[in-house]
Structures are given as C-alpha cells and as structure tokens.
Design a protein around this motif. Structure first.
Motif, PDB file in Angstrom:
ATOM      1  N   SER A  60       0.831  -1.108   0.093  1.00  0.00           N
ATOM      2  CA  SER A  60      -0.031   0.020   0.075  1.00  0.00           C
ATOM      3  C   SER A  60       0.746   1.215   0.081  1.00  0.00           C
ATOM      4  CB  SER A  60      -1.003  -0.105   1.318  1.00  0.00           C
ATOM      5  OG  SER A  60      -0.587   0.371   2.325  1.00  0.00           O
ATOM      6  N   MET A  61       2.134   1.252  -0.321  1.00  0.00           N
ATOM      7  CA  MET A  61       3.021   2.302  -0.560  1.00  0.00           C
ATOM      8  C   MET A  61       2.591   2.671  -1.917  1.00  0.00           C
ATOM      9  SD  MET A  61       6.743   1.983   1.170  1.00  0.00           S
ATOM     10  CE  MET A  61       7.083   0.387   0.603  1.00  0.00           C
ATOM     11  N   GLY A  62       2.223   1.562  -2.758  1.00  0.00           N
ATOM     12  CA  GLY A  62       1.673   1.753  -4.173  1.00  0.00           C
ATOM     13  C   GLY A  62       0.342   1.813  -4.175  1.00  0.00           C
ATOM     14  N   PRO A  63      -0.452   1.504  -5.299  1.00  0.00           N
ATOM     15  CA  PRO A  63       0.088   1.149  -6.714  1.00  0.00           C
ATOM     16  C   PRO A  63       0.840   1.708  -7.266  1.00  0.00           C
ATOM     17  CG  PRO A  63      -2.026   1.756  -6.940  1.00  0.00           C
ATOM     18  CD  PRO A  63      -1.897   2.238  -5.472  1.00  0.00           C
ATOM     19  N   CYS A  64       2.030   1.191  -7.895  1.00  0.00           N
ATOM     20  CA  CYS A  64       2.990   1.662  -8.652  1.00  0.00           C
ATOM     21  C   CYS A  64       3.142   1.147 -10.241  1.00  0.00           C
ATOM     22  CB  CYS A  64       4.556   1.511  -8.013  1.00  0.00           C
ATOM     23  SG  CYS A  64       4.532   1.901  -6.290  1.00  0.00           S
ATOM     24  N   ARG A  65       3.624   2.112 -11.190  1.00  0.00           N
ATOM     25  CA  ARG A  65       4.025   1.471 -12.322  1.00  0.00           C
ATOM     26  C   ARG A  65       5.376   2.089 -12.750  1.00  0.00           C
ATOM     27  NH1 ARG A  65      -1.373   4.414 -15.184  1.00  0.00           N
ATOM     28  NH2 ARG A  65      -0.418   6.624 -14.974  1.00  0.00           N
ATOM     29  N   VAL A  66       6.137   1.566 -13.615  1.00  0.00           N
ATOM     30  CA  VAL A  66       7.213   2.032 -14.037  1.00  0.00           C
ATOM     31  C   VAL A  66       7.224   2.293 -15.588  1.00  0.00           C
ATOM     32  CG1 VAL A  66       8.579   1.267 -12.190  1.00  0.00           C
ATOM     33  CG2 VAL A  66       8.229  -0.190 -14.042  1.00  0.00           C
ATOM     34  N   ASP A  67       8.304   3.162 -16.038  1.00  0.00           N
ATOM     35  CA  ASP A  67       8.296   3.484 -17.461  1.00  0.00           C
ATOM     36  C   ASP A  67       9.630   3.103 -17.816  1.00  0.00           C
ATOM     37  OD1 ASP A  67       7.456   4.505 -19.755  1.00  0.00           O
ATOM     38  OD2 ASP A  67       7.868   6.492 -19.189  1.00  0.00           O
ATOM     39  N   PRO A  68      10.031   1.773 -18.173  1.00  0.00           N
ATOM     40  CA  PRO A  68      11.373   1.526 -18.478  1.00  0.00           C
ATOM     41  C   PRO A  68      11.791   1.984 -19.848  1.00  0.00           C
ATOM     42  CG  PRO A  68      10.034  -0.640 -18.725  1.00  0.00           C
ATOM     43  CD  PRO A  68       8.945   0.651 -17.822  1.00  0.00           C
ATOM     44  N   PHE A  69      10.870   2.374 -20.704  1.00  0.00           N
ATOM     45  CA  PHE A  69      11.219   2.568 -22.107  1.00  0.00           C
ATOM     46  C   PHE A  69      10.832   4.162 -22.376  1.00  0.00           C
ATOM     47  CE2 PHE A  69       9.663  -1.739 -22.417  1.00  0.00           C
ATOM     48  CZ  PHE A  69      10.607  -2.485 -22.339  1.00  0.00           C
ATOM     49  N   GLU A  71      10.205   8.274 -20.269  1.00  0.00           N
ATOM     50  CA  GLU A  71      10.882   9.428 -19.145  1.00  0.00           C
ATOM     51  C   GLU A  71      10.235   9.458 -18.049  1.00  0.00           C
ATOM     52  OE1 GLU A  71      13.180  11.724 -20.620  1.00  0.00           O
ATOM     53  OE2 GLU A  71      13.133  10.361 -22.283  1.00  0.00           O
ATOM     54  N   GLY A  72       8.993   8.411 -17.792  1.00  0.00           N
ATOM     55  CA  GLY A  72       8.475   8.262 -16.544  1.00  0.00           C
ATOM     56  C   GLY A  72       9.401   7.526 -15.421  1.00  0.00           C
ATOM     57  N   PRO A  73       8.986   7.496 -14.256  1.00  0.00           N
ATOM     58  CA  PRO A  73       9.652   6.933 -13.008  1.00  0.00           C
ATOM     59  C   PRO A  73      10.027   5.433 -13.558  1.00  0.00           C
ATOM     60  CG  PRO A  73       7.331   7.043 -12.654  1.00  0.00           C
ATOM     61  CD  PRO A  73       7.360   7.739 -13.826  1.00  0.00           C
ATOM     62  N   GLN A  74      11.466   5.144 -13.121  1.00  0.00           N
ATOM     63  CA  GLN A  74      12.122   3.998 -13.321  1.00  0.00           C
ATOM     64  C   GLN A  74      11.944   3.014 -12.234  1.00  0.00           C
ATOM     65  OE1 GLN A  74      13.657   3.720 -16.623  1.00  0.00           O
ATOM     66  NE2 GLN A  74      12.406   5.565 -16.597  1.00  0.00           N
ATOM     67  N   LYS A  75      11.201   3.500 -11.236  1.00  0.00           N
ATOM     68  CA  LYS A  75      11.260   2.548  -9.828  1.00  0.00           C
ATOM     69  C   LYS A  75       9.922   2.775  -9.271  1.00  0.00           C
ATOM     70  CE  LYS A  75      15.953   1.816  -9.189  1.00  0.00           C
ATOM     71  NZ  LYS A  75      17.247   2.114  -8.640  1.00  0.00           N
ATOM     72  N   VAL A  77       7.761   3.016  -5.674  1.00  0.00           N
ATOM     73  CA  VAL A  77       7.877   3.750  -4.292  1.00  0.00           C
ATOM     74  C   VAL A  77       9.177   2.861  -3.405  1.00  0.00           C
ATOM     75  CG1 VAL A  77       6.921   4.351  -2.151  1.00  0.00           C
ATOM     76  CG2 VAL A  77       5.722   4.442  -4.367  1.00  0.00           C
ATOM     77  N   CYS A  78       8.874   1.600  -3.533  1.00  0.00           N
ATOM     78  CA  CYS A  78      10.042   0.730  -2.713  1.00  0.00           C
ATOM     79  C   CYS A  78      11.358   0.860  -3.388  1.00  0.00           C
ATOM     80  CB  CYS A  78       9.780  -0.656  -2.539  1.00  0.00           C
ATOM     81  SG  CYS A  78       9.249  -1.576  -4.193  1.00  0.00           S
ATOM     82  N   GLY A  79      11.575   1.080  -4.585  1.00  0.00           N
ATOM     83  CA  GLY A  79      12.892   1.102  -5.349  1.00  0.00           C
ATOM     84  C   GLY A  79      12.535  -0.010  -6.425  1.00  0.00           C
ATOM     85  N   ALA A  80      11.768  -0.796  -6.452  1.00  0.00           N
ATOM     86  CA  ALA A  80      11.826  -1.965  -7.278  1.00  0.00           C
ATOM     87  C   ALA A  80      11.793  -1.531  -8.745  1.00  0.00           C
ATOM     88  CB  ALA A  80      10.564  -2.920  -7.144  1.00  0.00           C
ATOM     89  N   ASP A  81      12.675  -2.020  -9.603  1.00  0.00           N
ATOM     90  CA  ASP A  81      12.566  -1.833 -11.015  1.00  0.00           C
ATOM     91  C   ASP A  81      11.879  -2.533 -11.786  1.00  0.00           C
ATOM     92  OD1 ASP A  81      14.215  -3.834 -11.118  1.00  0.00           O
ATOM     93  OD2 ASP A  81      16.134  -2.849 -11.688  1.00  0.00           O
ATOM     94  N   ALA A  82      11.992  -2.402 -13.141  1.00  0.00           N
ATOM     95  CA  ALA A  82      11.150  -3.136 -14.036  1.00  0.00           C
ATOM     96  C   ALA A  82      11.416  -4.608 -13.842  1.00  0.00           C
ATOM     97  CB  ALA A  82      11.179  -2.632 -15.550  1.00  0.00           C
ATOM     98  N   ASP A  83      12.730  -4.961 -13.832  1.00  0.00           N
ATOM     99  CA  ASP A  83      13.226  -6.335 -13.731  1.00  0.00           C
ATOM    100  C   ASP A  83      12.471  -7.194 -12.450  1.00  0.00           C
ATOM    101  OD1 ASP A  83      14.731  -5.909 -16.053  1.00  0.00           O
ATOM    102  OD2 ASP A  83      16.398  -6.005 -14.682  1.00  0.00           O
ATOM    103  N   VAL A  84      12.536  -6.620 -11.492  1.00  0.00           N
ATOM    104  CA  VAL A  84      11.928  -6.983 -10.178  1.00  0.00           C
ATOM    105  C   VAL A  84      10.449  -6.946 -10.348  1.00  0.00           C
ATOM    106  CG1 VAL A  84      11.661  -6.704  -7.703  1.00  0.00           C
ATOM    107  CG2 VAL A  84      13.986  -6.234  -8.741  1.00  0.00           C
ATOM    108  N   ILE A  85       9.869  -6.125 -10.866  1.00  0.00           N
ATOM    109  CA  ILE A  85       8.361  -5.888 -10.754  1.00  0.00           C
ATOM    110  C   ILE A  85       7.915  -7.048 -11.734  1.00  0.00           C
ATOM    111  CG2 ILE A  85       6.204  -4.604 -11.506  1.00  0.00           C
ATOM    112  CD1 ILE A  85       7.650  -2.131 -10.271  1.00  0.00           C
ATOM    113  N   VAL A  86       8.356  -7.044 -12.992  1.00  0.00           N
ATOM    114  CA  VAL A  86       7.719  -8.294 -14.033  1.00  0.00           C
ATOM    115  C   VAL A  86       8.089  -9.603 -13.359  1.00  0.00           C
ATOM    116  CG1 VAL A  86       8.480  -9.225 -16.356  1.00  0.00           C
ATOM    117  CG2 VAL A  86       8.188  -6.946 -15.880  1.00  0.00           C
TER     118      VAL A  86
END
Ligand code: XCC
Ligand code: SF4
Length: 643
Positions: A60-69, A71-75, A77-86
């Motif tokens: 519940s720090m999220g929901p989050c979405r990242v934008d690896p390709f 300009e949006g956030p790459q991580k 809230v917890c710091g998880a990147d696209a690799d970890v989230i996928v």
C-alpha cells in the motif's frame, strides 16, 4: 494489437473458426445478449502497463507503475525496478496456476483417501493394476494387502508431498536422472507442492526476493511442483478411481445437444463430481422422470476439462471448449449447467437468465452469485448427484421449444490416449515409436495445449498449428481446449491420417490411430511429461535432447503459465501464441527466451502467427535430431501457405 490472426471475413467470422460458434454469436447479437467478445471490446484499450507486467500493487505504498522505455518513473515507491516487478508478477502468476492444479489434485487425493477408508459413496478402485504399480513406485509393500489398504498407505505418502517433510516430490523420480541431477544442481528440485507456491508468495512480498533471476528460478521450481506434483497426483489417482483411458470414439461441437432430450452440461475440471453425475444420469427413476416430463432421455455433455475427463474415460460427447461456455446456453436447449471449478466465467449466470437453464454450482470453494448451490460431499456423492440431475430434469419442463436452436452436425473425434494406451498400441514398449523417430518417419512430437482466448480467432491457433505440424510428419499430442479445437476441425480420427505427411501417415495407418492424440485435460499434461521421460530413459538421454516441443497458441489462464513453465523446466522448448505480461523487462525476456536454454536446456518463444510458430518448431525439431545424430532436414519446413 494483432494477436495471432490475419483471417479475413465478416466481423463474426473473425471471432471463431467454427460454424456452431458463429451461429450462436449471431444469435447473441440479435437478442442483445452480451458475450465475452463484447466485454473484450468494452475493455479497449487495455492497460499498457499491466500488459507489459510493469504495474505493481503488492503493497500500500503503491500501486506503482514504471516506465522503463520512457521518461516516467523507473522505480516503484520501494525502489523495485522493471526487472523485479515483472519477475514478481510472473512468479505470482505461476504460483496461482500451480495452486489451482495442485488444489484440484488435493481434492482428488482426499476423496481417494476417504474411498480407502470406506466412507464414500459412488466411488471405487477401477484400475487396481495401476494402483499396484503406483504403490510399487512409491515404495508401498503391497503383497497380500487389499486394494483399500494399499490406497490408504499411498494416500498418506502423497499427502506428505503437499507438506514440507521431504526434500523431493515422489513423482520427481520419474524424470531421467540427468534431469533430476540438473534440478538438484540449480536448486530447483520441487520439495513440497504447497511449499513452493507459499514460498513464491513470500518471496514476492515487498522487500524479500529482489533479484529477478533468483525469483524466476523459484518460478521454475514452483511450476515443477505442479507438473511433477499436484497435477501428476490428480491424473494418476483419477485413473485409479475412474479408470485409465483407452481409445474411444466420441463426438464434439454444439451438435451433441439433443432437442428431444434433457441436456445437462458438466463444466469445470474435477472428475470427482462428474463421474458421479454420470452414474446418477443412468438412474432408472430419473430416466423415467425425464420421460414423464416428455423427454426421450437424459443427454450428458461435457465442456472444457471436466468434459475432457469424461470424454477420455467414458466417451461422453463434448459440447465445446472455453469460448463455448456462453454459446452453449444460447442454444436454448441446455437445461442445466453443472459447474465445479476453474475457467467458468461468472457471466454464465447472466446468459442463463435469458433462457430456462439452471446453473448449479457444487464446490464450496467456487460459488457463483445467482446460481443454485448444491454442496458436494463425497460421503453422499450419489445421492447428491441424483439431486443435481433431478434439477436438470425439472428445468426441462420450463424449456421453450421455440427458443431452441442447435447448430451444426456433431463431428466424430477419438479420445483416450493415456500413456498406457499409447504404449499398449505400440505393443507395450516405446521402441516402435523410437524406431519411427529414428527412421525419420516421425520427425518428433509436439504437445499443442491450452485454452481459447478471445484475443485470438477461436481455435485458429490450435487448428492451423496442428495442421502444419502433422503435414511435416510431427506427431501432435493435445490436451485441454486444444484437444476440443482439433476435434471440431476433424483432425482426430484415424482417417485424419491422410492429413499428415507421408511418414506420419504410414505409422498412423499401420496402428489405426489419428495423427493428433487426445491425452486429456489440463492436469493431464503430465501424461506428456511421463511419455517424454519414458522416451528419454529408453534412449538414455535427457528430455531436453529429444525432438520435442510444446505450444499454447491461445492460452489465457494462470494455469497455462504454470504448465508452460514446467514444460520448459523439464527440458522442452515451448512457443506461446499470446504475449505474457513480461515485455516491460528486457532482462526477463532475454532470460526466458534465450538464457534459459543454457540453464535447463529449453526456452520460451512467443509467436502469434501459427504458421510462423510451426516453422520455429520444425526447425527446433530438426536441430534436435541433428544433435542426436539422426537424419535431419536442413531446409525449413514446407509451409502450405508459403506459395
Ligand atoms: Fe481450457 Fe482446462 Fe485453458 Fe481452461 S485452463 S481454458 S485449456 S479448460 Ni486448463
Ligand atoms: Fe510499489 Fe514496491 Fe509496493 Fe509494488 S511493492 S506497490 S512497486 S512500493
């Protein structure tokens, strides 16, 4: 986004390959009845982040979405990147699919244990030879013991596989030694069936496994606990209790409904209920009641995998696969739909309201608002089964004959190819099959499995891929909704051997079998594993060295993800026809589509076009043949459509 079909035609023709479906979709439109295709259209555009696997709501720090390709956030809230989230999302999908199969296996095992304890009604040990073979495999001393005593001991051992008391599942020993050693080395030997899924939920909680490779390795292990665990227990014990399938000719498509009969459909996955309903429907009192109501008799038909279980063992006709579950109601000729669990759209209740059909749910873990719930209890199975059938007969009295529209003539199909039946047809040993492969008459074998998905023209992926493979002398093994699709297309009778290439045709004709073998429901994909392991052991090689492949051209379900993953983790190259939600991470895609080959000797590919998927598979099979020192074809496969 194009998902696998370039088929031209009218709007409705683009939705399904089959006349029965098209007629019912047209009726739905006429009458303003909503179906799965309408709801898919209403969802457009579907969320791009979710489709790529880069959204997360694990905390519940999220929901989050990242934008690896972009300009949006790459991580998150917890710091998880696209690799970890996928990787986390994929891990949870595998765990959900494995849990579905394994919990189905547990339900079978519990009834089996109660049968052994003598407290059930309507069940029996129908294949004692298989029971004794399993007992020997599991180290149960069975000499001088009654079947019930053997069953009790075997049940206890299998129950332990669900917990964590072992370091390796009992059935894992069926894999070739090379494979089990590899699993040990990688640390992915499945330990407990429940344990691996629970551990996956733990690992994917915020702040646990933050290394995508490590998470995905555990994904392999979780899937193996399904394939060599829960699903295998489900299949083997179902054979003991309901009979090991033998070849049988049956029928398929909506034409199996009979206007003059009470029509009852069994939908879902678990044969524990459907087997008893079959017994109940033969009850003279109920047949008499049906006649009193003006019907000629009681006609049972199957849908999806409960239907496959019945068709494999009893030759019960099959009304259709996944995308037919709403359309079967639109015939106006179905009096009751009895459901257990999995793949049952909640919408069947809404469609049924437009007709007289009663929807009866039976599993306490799978209730449907608006349906009639009759709680199934193996202690009183037969009495409950009769109650359920009676409801169907009573509903028949409410049928409006003017609303009945049954499309199409049913098509014949052969089912019943358990491993035992296949080896039986070969004279008891894999040798003739191995010889045919060595001689190049059969180039290899491919499991074409899995679901329908409304993003793909219904059955096109299954049917076209299968056609291309058999034309290229590749034996095709089908389960789940793929078996039903191929049955409807008329590719599953011995006479269908003429559709195959010359080598496969010759072998099929000499054995009197179709070039496309129905091996059962989705849990029965383990039959393919068992056959692959038997071939590998016979040749003294690992499964990954064999000219085999898997494909799920129209998959939709989390179970299919678990199946695909255990097939790859067992050493078999697998092609998916629908994109999994992993493309938000280049690293995850690279690992699954390339790197895994060096780890488990197999990998995934994603190819929406079945013509291209066939080409990929043919090349793969020829490469495996070459590596084994067998005669192989250098050029690509002959594609009928290439002209
Ligand atoms: Fe069909 Fe098994 Fe898929 Fe469901 S999951 S749609 S194959 S009925 Ni098995
Ligand atoms: Fe966001 Fe991380 Fe929580 Fe997921 S786990 S919702 S990425 S903060």
């Amino acid at each position: 986004m194009a998902q696998g079909t370039a088929v031209m035609g009218t709007d409705i023709e683009r939705l399904s390959l089959n006349q029965d479906a098209r007629a019912m979709i047209a009726r739905a439109r006429e009458e303003g009845i909503e179906t799965v295709w309408d709801r898919l259209a209403a969802q457009q555009p579907q969320c791009g982040y979710c489709a790529l696997g880069i959204s997360c709501r694990n905390c519940s720090m999220g929901p989050c979405r990242v934008d690896p390709f972009g300009e949006g956030p790459q991580k998150g809230v917890c710091g998880a990147d696209a690799d970890v989230i996928v990787a986390r999302n994929l891990g949870r999908t595998i765990a959900a699919g494995a849990s579905a199969h394994s919990d189905h296996g547990r339900d079978i095992l519990e009834v089996f244990a109660e049968l052994a304890g003598g407290v059930t009604e309507g069940y029996a040990i129908r294949d004692e030879a298989k029971l004794r073979a399993l007992a020997e495999e599991w180290g149960v001393e069975s000499d001088g013991l009654e079947p019930a005593e053997i069953a009790q001991e075997l049940a206890d051992l299998m129950m332990e596989d669900y917990g964590t008391r072992r370091s390796r599942l009992g059935f894992a020993a069926r894999a070739p030694q090379q494979r089990t050693e590899l699993w040990d080395k990688l640390g992915i030997t499945p330990r407990g069936i429940d344990r691996e899924s629970v551990e996956m939920l733990h690992r994917t909680h915020m702040g646990v496994d933050n290394d995508y490779v490590n998470t995905l390795l555990h994904g392999l292990r979780t899937s193996l606990s399904d394939g060599w665990g829960g699903s295998m227990i489900a299949t083997e014990l179902s054979d003991v209790m309901f009979g090991t399938p033998q070849p049988v000719v049956s029928k398929v498509n909506l034409g199996v409904l009979k206007p003059e009969c009470v029509n009852i459909a069994l939908h879902g996955h678990n044969p524990v209920l459907s087997d008893v309903i079959l017994q109940a429907s033969a009850d003279p009192e109920l047949v008499q009641l049906a006649k009193e109501k003006g019907a000629a008799g009681i006609n049972l038909v199957g849908l999806c995998c409960t239907g496959n279980e019945l068709q494999m063992r009893k030759g019960i006709p099959m009304a259709g696969n996944h995308l037919m579950q709403e359309l079967v109601l639109l015939t106006g000729a179905l009096d009751a739909m009895i459901v257990d669990y999995q793949c049952i759209m909640p919408s069947v209740v809404d469609v049924a309201k437009c007709f007289h059909t009663v929807i009866i749910s039976t599993a306490d873990k799978a209730k449907f608002t608006g349906a009639t719930h009759i709680s199934f209890d193996p202690h009183r199975a037969l009495a409950i089964g009769k109650d359920i059938v009676r409801r169907g007969v009573e509903a028949y009295a409410n049928r409006n004959p003017e609303r009945v529209r049954i499309p199409d003539e049913a098509v014949e199909m052969m089912a019943g190819f358990s491993v035992e039946a296949i080896l039986g047809a070969l004279g008891g040993t894999p040798e003739p099959l191995v010889e045919a492969i060595k001689a190049g008459k059969i180039r290899g074998a491919v499991g074409v499995v899995g679901c329908n998905n409304p993003k793909v023209q219904q059955d096109y992926g299954h049917v076209r891929l299968t056609q291309r493979l058999i034309e290229n002398d590749i034996l095709v093994l089908v389960t789940g909704c793929s078996a039903i699709a191929n049955g409807k297309a008329g590719q599953m009778m011995p006479a269908s051997a003429k559709l195959a290439g010359p080598g496969l045709r010759e072998v099929c004709e000499s054995l009197g079998i179709p070039p496309v073998l129905h091996m059962g429901s989705c849990v029965d994909n383990v039959r393919i594993l068992v056959l692959a392991a038997a071939l590998a052991k016979f040749l003294g090689v690992d499964i990954s060295q064999l000219p085999l492949a898997g494909a799920a051209p129209e998959w939709y379900s989390e179970k299919a993800v678990s199946i695909g993953t255990y097939v790859v983790a067992s050493g078999i190259f697998t092609v998916l026809g629908v994109q999994p939600a992993i493309f938000g991470s280049r690293n995850v895609v690279k690992l699954l589509a390339e790197g895994l080959d060096d780890v488990v000797g197999a990998k995934f590919a994603v190819e929406a076009d079945p013509e291209k998927a066939a080409a990929l598979i043919c090349r793969h099979i020829e490469a495996k043949r070459e590596a084994l020192g067998l005669e192989h074809r250098d050029r690509g496969p002959v594609l009928a459509s290439a002209a």
